[in-house]
Motif scaffolding. Structure first.
Motif, PDB file in Angstrom:
ATOM      1  N   LYS A  54      -5.238 -13.101   1.896  1.00 61.16           N
ATOM      2  CA  LYS A  54      -4.188 -12.095   1.713  1.00 61.16           C
ATOM      3  C   LYS A  54      -4.712 -10.796   1.130  1.00 61.16           C
ATOM      4  O   LYS A  54      -4.157  -9.738   1.352  1.00 61.16           O
ATOM      5  N   LYS A  55      -5.803 -10.884   0.338  1.00 57.65           N
ATOM      6  CA  LYS A  55      -6.391  -9.667  -0.206  1.00 57.65           C
ATOM      7  C   LYS A  55      -7.841  -9.922  -0.572  1.00 57.65           C
ATOM      8  O   LYS A  55      -8.256 -11.057  -0.766  1.00 57.65           O
ATOM      9  N   LYS A  71      -5.612  -5.075   0.731  1.00 57.80           N
ATOM     10  CA  LYS A  71      -4.699  -6.071   1.314  1.00 57.80           C
ATOM     11  C   LYS A  71      -5.069  -6.235   2.775  1.00 57.80           C
ATOM     12  O   LYS A  71      -5.399  -5.283   3.448  1.00 57.80           O
ATOM     13  N   THR A  72      -5.003  -7.480   3.243  1.00 56.18           N
ATOM     14  CA  THR A  72      -5.354  -7.745   4.634  1.00 56.18           C
ATOM     15  C   THR A  72      -4.097  -7.796   5.488  1.00 56.18           C
ATOM     16  O   THR A  72      -2.978  -7.755   4.984  1.00 56.18           O
ATOM     17  N   ASN A  73      -4.272  -7.943   6.778  1.00 60.75           N
ATOM     18  CA  ASN A  73      -3.140  -8.012   7.701  1.00 60.75           C
ATOM     19  C   ASN A  73      -2.285  -9.240   7.477  1.00 60.75           C
ATOM     20  O   ASN A  73      -1.184  -9.319   7.985  1.00 60.75           O
ATOM     21  N   ALA A  74      -2.793 -10.206   6.723  1.00 53.67           N
ATOM     22  CA  ALA A  74      -2.024 -11.427   6.458  1.00 53.67           C
ATOM     23  C   ALA A  74      -0.751 -11.110   5.676  1.00 53.67           C
ATOM     24  O   ALA A  74       0.178 -11.888   5.670  1.00 53.67           O
ATOM     25  N   ASN A  75      -0.703  -9.948   5.013  1.00 56.28           N
ATOM     26  CA  ASN A  75       0.476  -9.556   4.244  1.00 56.28           C
ATOM     27  C   ASN A  75       1.542  -8.893   5.118  1.00 56.28           C
ATOM     28  O   ASN A  75       2.643  -8.668   4.679  1.00 56.28           O
ATOM     29  N   ASN A  76       1.205  -8.549   6.344  1.00 58.28           N
ATOM     30  CA  ASN A  76       2.163  -7.834   7.209  1.00 58.28           C
ATOM     31  C   ASN A  76       3.034  -8.770   7.977  1.00 58.28           C
ATOM     32  O   ASN A  76       2.758  -9.850   8.248  1.00 58.28           O
ATOM     33  N   THR A 119     -13.322  -6.818   9.495  1.00 58.82           N
ATOM     34  CA  THR A 119     -12.541  -7.229  10.666  1.00 58.82           C
ATOM     35  C   THR A 119     -12.441  -8.743  10.740  1.00 58.82           C
ATOM     36  O   THR A 119     -11.362  -9.296  10.986  1.00 58.82           O
ATOM     37  N   LYS A 125     -10.128 -10.008   7.895  1.00 59.33           N
ATOM     38  CA  LYS A 125      -8.719  -9.719   8.182  1.00 59.33           C
ATOM     39  C   LYS A 125      -8.164 -10.638   9.261  1.00 59.33           C
ATOM     40  O   LYS A 125      -6.967 -10.890   9.302  1.00 59.33           O
ATOM     41  N   ALA A 126      -9.023 -11.152  10.124  1.00 62.04           N
ATOM     42  CA  ALA A 126      -8.576 -12.064  11.181  1.00 62.04           C
ATOM     43  C   ALA A 126      -8.202 -13.436  10.620  1.00 62.04           C
ATOM     44  O   ALA A 126      -7.461 -14.180  11.255  1.00 62.04           O
ATOM     45  N   LYS A 144      -6.003 -15.457   8.616  1.00 63.30           N
ATOM     46  CA  LYS A 144      -4.642 -15.292   8.087  1.00 63.30           C
ATOM     47  C   LYS A 144      -4.445 -15.926   6.712  1.00 63.30           C
ATOM     48  O   LYS A 144      -3.453 -15.681   6.047  1.00 63.30           O
TER      49      LYS A 144
END
Length: 66
Positions: A15-16, A61-66, A6, A9-10, A12
């Motif tokens: 990316k992975k 992949k983390t949320n940075a890719n969304n 968590t 993923k926070a 940014k």
């Protein structure tokens, strides 16, 4: 593990996440796969026991890719 992922993923800028796991380490593989990691590659590598082992490269992949 969940709290660590968590926090990662926070961030940014990340990316992975890529990790390498010895295939024989079933508990570790299950932990990572249940946490969302996917197998991206299988390869052989000489480890600390000076023997060749099969390994998986796992990636999330983390949320940075969304």
């Amino acid at each position: 593990m969940k709290e660590l992922l968590t926090r990662i993923k926070a961030n940014k800028k990340i990316k992975k996440i890529t990790i390498d796991v010895n295939i024989e380490q079933e508990a570790a593989l299950n932990l990572y796969k249940n946490s969302g990691f996917k197998t991206t590659k299988q390869y052989k590598m000489v480890l600390g026991d000076r023997k060749e082992h099969d390994n998986y490269q796992l990636e999330m992949k983390t949320n940075a890719n969304n």
